[in-house]
Design a protein around this motif. Sequence first.
Motif, PDB file in Angstrom:
ATOM      1  N   PHE B  34       0.833  -1.195   0.000  1.00  0.00           N
ATOM      2  CA  PHE B  34       0.000   0.000   0.000  1.00  0.00           C
ATOM      3  C   PHE B  34       0.879   1.260   0.000  1.00  0.00           C
ATOM      4  O   PHE B  34       1.994   1.253   0.514  1.00  0.00           O
ATOM      5  CB  PHE B  34      -0.891   0.063   1.251  1.00  0.00           C
ATOM      6  N   TYR B  36       0.137   5.338   1.185  1.00  0.00           N
ATOM      7  CA  TYR B  36      -0.785   6.293   1.794  1.00  0.00           C
ATOM      8  C   TYR B  36      -0.163   7.681   1.725  1.00  0.00           C
ATOM      9  O   TYR B  36       1.063   7.831   1.730  1.00  0.00           O
ATOM     10  CB  TYR B  36      -1.019   5.943   3.264  1.00  0.00           C
ATOM     11  N   GLN B  38      -0.377  11.582   3.667  1.00  0.00           N
ATOM     12  CA  GLN B  38      -0.865  12.318   4.824  1.00  0.00           C
ATOM     13  C   GLN B  38      -0.577  13.797   4.633  1.00  0.00           C
ATOM     14  O   GLN B  38       0.590  14.200   4.574  1.00  0.00           O
ATOM     15  CB  GLN B  38      -0.213  11.813   6.114  1.00  0.00           C
ATOM     16  N   GLN B  42      -3.908  15.980   9.121  1.00  0.00           N
ATOM     17  CA  GLN B  42      -4.974  15.089   8.666  1.00  0.00           C
ATOM     18  C   GLN B  42      -4.584  13.632   8.887  1.00  0.00           C
ATOM     19  O   GLN B  42      -3.433  13.320   9.187  1.00  0.00           O
ATOM     20  CB  GLN B  42      -5.268  15.314   7.177  1.00  0.00           C
ATOM     21  N   GLY B  43      -5.568  12.760   8.723  1.00  0.00           N
ATOM     22  CA  GLY B  43      -5.287  11.328   8.770  1.00  0.00           C
ATOM     23  C   GLY B  43      -4.694  10.857   7.461  1.00  0.00           C
ATOM     24  O   GLY B  43      -4.591  11.609   6.497  1.00  0.00           O
ATOM     25  N   LEU B  44      -4.277   9.587   7.437  1.00  0.00           N
ATOM     26  CA  LEU B  44      -3.713   9.014   6.222  1.00  0.00           C
ATOM     27  C   LEU B  44      -4.832   8.679   5.238  1.00  0.00           C
ATOM     28  O   LEU B  44      -5.934   8.285   5.635  1.00  0.00           O
ATOM     29  CB  LEU B  44      -2.930   7.737   6.536  1.00  0.00           C
ATOM     30  N   LEU B  46      -5.587   6.466   1.626  1.00  0.00           N
ATOM     31  CA  LEU B  46      -5.060   5.430   0.743  1.00  0.00           C
ATOM     32  C   LEU B  46      -4.892   5.975  -0.669  1.00  0.00           C
ATOM     33  O   LEU B  46      -5.832   6.506  -1.258  1.00  0.00           O
ATOM     34  CB  LEU B  46      -6.017   4.237   0.721  1.00  0.00           C
ATOM     35  N   LYS B  49      -3.124   0.374  -3.892  1.00  0.00           N
ATOM     36  CA  LYS B  49      -2.756  -0.878  -3.242  1.00  0.00           C
ATOM     37  C   LYS B  49      -2.475  -1.939  -4.291  1.00  0.00           C
ATOM     38  O   LYS B  49      -2.999  -1.896  -5.423  1.00  0.00           O
ATOM     39  CB  LYS B  49      -3.877  -1.366  -2.331  1.00  0.00           C
ATOM     40  N   PHE B  90       3.568   7.376   2.927  1.00  0.00           N
ATOM     41  CA  PHE B  90       3.920   6.166   3.657  1.00  0.00           C
ATOM     42  C   PHE B  90       3.689   4.939   2.790  1.00  0.00           C
ATOM     43  O   PHE B  90       2.611   4.772   2.207  1.00  0.00           O
ATOM     44  CB  PHE B  90       3.054   6.022   4.921  1.00  0.00           C
ATOM     45  N   THR B 101      -0.533  -4.408   9.710  1.00  0.00           N
ATOM     46  CA  THR B 101       0.113  -3.632   8.663  1.00  0.00           C
ATOM     47  C   THR B 101       1.328  -2.929   9.235  1.00  0.00           C
ATOM     48  O   THR B 101       1.242  -2.314  10.299  1.00  0.00           O
ATOM     49  CB  THR B 101      -0.857  -2.593   8.074  1.00  0.00           C
ATOM     50  N   PHE B 103       4.096  -0.037   8.650  1.00  0.00           N
ATOM     51  CA  PHE B 103       4.296   1.190   7.886  1.00  0.00           C
ATOM     52  C   PHE B 103       5.774   1.553   7.840  1.00  0.00           C
ATOM     53  O   PHE B 103       6.510   1.351   8.815  1.00  0.00           O
ATOM     54  CB  PHE B 103       3.515   2.344   8.522  1.00  0.00           C
TER      55      PHE B 103
END
Lengths: 111, 113
Positions: B34, B36, B38, B42-44, B46, B49, B90, B101, B103
Motif C-alpha cells: 500500500f 498512503y 498524509q 490530517q489522517g492518512l 489510501l 494498493k 507512507f 500492517t 508502515f
Amino acid sequence: DTAVSQTPKYLVTQMGNDKSIKCEQNLGHDTMYWYKQDSKKFLKIMFSYNNKELIINETVPNRFSPKSPDKAHLNLHINSLELGDSAVYFCASSQDTGGQYFGPGTRLTVT
Amino acid sequence: AQSVTQLGSHVSVSEGALVLLRCNYSSSVPPYLFWYVQYPNQGLQLLLKYTTGATLVKGINGFEAEFKKSETSFHLTKPSAHMSDAAEYFCAVRPLGGFKTIFGAGTRLFVKA
C-alpha cells in the motif's frame, strides 16, 4: 458523510489523569485499529479488533485499554497519563484485503 | 518478520517534474502493498494498493506504483508534480491472510515552484 470519525480532535490534560478517545466508522468494515503517531511521524499499531474480537495487541503499557462495544465503534481509554503519551492517535478501519481508512486523528498533549 | 524501508526521509522536486518515492520490503512471501498520503494535520489517505494481478497499479491523484518481486520493491511515481502533492507519503505492507500492517518511516515530499 464522514467515514471514520474520532472525538475529541484535541485533548490537553495533566499527568495522572484518565482520558478516553472515541472512534466510529460507518463503512460497514469488520476490522478497526488504533495507531500512535509520534512527533517524527512514525506510525505504530497498538490494537486491532475484528468483529469485536481483539486480534492485535502490541507491546503497549496496560494503562491503555481498547473497547469495542460493536463492530462500528472502537474506543481507547488511557489511565494515569504520562508525558510520553503525548502523540497523535489515529483510528482506522478496513475490510478484507482493502486498505485502511483513517480518522482525522486525536492530538493528545499531556502537561 | 516483515519490514518496509523507504529510501529518503525527504524528497524535493520542482513543479512539473517526475516524482519517485522508493519503497522496499522484506518478506519471504510477497505481501499486500500500500501507499498512503498524509497532508498536514490530517489522517492518512489510501493512494493505491497491490494485492494480486497486474503489477502496475494506478491510484488517485495521478499516482501509480509498480510491484517488482525480483527487487522486492513497490516504488511510487507521478509523471508531473503539482504543488498540492506536497505531503508525507507512507509505504505499508501486510502479510497475506494477516491483519497487522507495517508502515515505513515516511517520505516528506516537497514541491518547489
